[in-house]
Design a protein around this motif. Sequence first.
Motif, PDB file in Angstrom:
ATOM      1  N   LEU A 121       9.332  -1.004 -10.986  1.00  0.00           N
ATOM      2  CA  LEU A 121       9.433  -0.143  -9.810  1.00  0.00           C
ATOM      3  C   LEU A 121       8.134   0.598  -9.505  1.00  0.00           C
ATOM      4  N   ALA A 122       7.029   0.139 -10.082  1.00  0.00           N
ATOM      5  CA  ALA A 122       5.746   0.822  -9.880  1.00  0.00           C
ATOM      6  C   ALA A 122       5.358   0.875  -8.402  1.00  0.00           C
ATOM      7  N   SER A 170       0.385  -5.235 -14.140  1.00  0.00           N
ATOM      8  CA  SER A 170      -0.010  -5.816 -12.854  1.00  0.00           C
ATOM      9  C   SER A 170      -0.623  -4.758 -11.944  1.00  0.00           C
ATOM     10  N   ASP A 171      -1.477  -3.901 -12.518  1.00  0.00           N
ATOM     11  CA  ASP A 171      -2.014  -2.793 -11.718  1.00  0.00           C
ATOM     12  C   ASP A 171      -2.867  -3.273 -10.538  1.00  0.00           C
ATOM     13  N   GLU A 172      -3.647  -4.331 -10.730  1.00  0.00           N
ATOM     14  CA  GLU A 172      -4.486  -4.826  -9.636  1.00  0.00           C
ATOM     15  C   GLU A 172      -3.651  -5.322  -8.465  1.00  0.00           C
ATOM     16  N   ALA A 173      -2.651  -6.148  -8.743  1.00  0.00           N
ATOM     17  CA  ALA A 173      -1.790  -6.686  -7.691  1.00  0.00           C
ATOM     18  C   ALA A 173      -1.011  -5.565  -6.998  1.00  0.00           C
ATOM     19  N   ARG A 176      -6.852  10.951   4.595  1.00  0.00           N
ATOM     20  CA  ARG A 176      -6.405   9.591   4.308  1.00  0.00           C
ATOM     21  C   ARG A 176      -5.713   9.610   2.952  1.00  0.00           C
ATOM     22  N   ILE A 177      -4.679   8.804   2.806  1.00  0.00           N
ATOM     23  CA  ILE A 177      -3.916   8.775   1.565  1.00  0.00           C
ATOM     24  C   ILE A 177      -4.241   7.505   0.788  1.00  0.00           C
ATOM     25  N   ASP A 178      -4.610   7.678  -0.471  1.00  0.00           N
ATOM     26  CA  ASP A 178      -4.954   6.549  -1.342  1.00  0.00           C
ATOM     27  C   ASP A 178      -4.163   6.702  -2.638  1.00  0.00           C
ATOM     28  N   VAL A 179      -3.076   5.944  -2.756  1.00  0.00           N
ATOM     29  CA  VAL A 179      -2.232   5.992  -3.955  1.00  0.00           C
ATOM     30  C   VAL A 179      -2.462   4.716  -4.750  1.00  0.00           C
ATOM     31  N   ARG A 180      -2.757   4.864  -6.027  1.00  0.00           N
ATOM     32  CA  ARG A 180      -3.042   3.714  -6.885  1.00  0.00           C
ATOM     33  C   ARG A 180      -2.346   3.854  -8.230  1.00  0.00           C
ATOM     34  N   ILE A 181      -2.068   2.720  -8.842  1.00  0.00           N
ATOM     35  CA  ILE A 181      -1.613   2.726 -10.230  1.00  0.00           C
ATOM     36  C   ILE A 181      -2.851   2.926 -11.103  1.00  0.00           C
TER      37      ILE A 181
END
Length: 203
Positions: free
Chosen positions: A135-136, A168-171, A156-161
């Motif tokens: 569910l990431a 699978s953080d890149e995908a 601007r909103i930038d949400v990242r793992i």
Amino acid sequence: MDKDNANPAILNPSDLPSRRLASQNQTKSAGLFDGLIPSYPHYDNLTSGSSFPAPIPSNSSDDVSDDDDDMREEIDEQEIFDLISTISDPEHPLSLGSLAVVSLPDIFILPPSSPTSKISTVRVLVTPTITHCSLATVIGLGVRVRLEQSLPPRFRIDVRIKEGTHASDEATNKQLGDKERVAAAMENGTLVGVIKKMLSTCE
């Protein structure tokens, strides 16, 4: 359906950094001139009404009106954390702050990319409770929707793992950073229902 992480580590909500308690104390001891001090707006529309509120569209240009400069209120990392820490985890009856999925040190407010730009970037790094959390992407979308609805368009909103915290953080980050994919995802009624439930615990 079995939970990805049935026994996550849980932080005590009272131990989380917050400005809310201080704000409540100030309200209780209102002074003579307190009515003259502008306060941050409340975002009650996030959890009310029958339809899911549409996210504030991202600015495609660096133009922000002069009126915005005159009425601008400073927003810092603590305020961002207070906005997203009470989002409910889609798998557990706990907040993202309590599960350390979002944390204050992983929130950054980046200045405009050029001297002529007035657009700052809010970057949030999300840490899933386990490296194979299914569910990431949903959690990232929930954080993004909350901020897009709460912050003025000069952000601007930038949400990242967070790098190295998910298999699978890149995908996942490609999905979260692709506006077309995000827009398509928000047309999925089931997903919108999940995110509405996640945001129902936000104050």
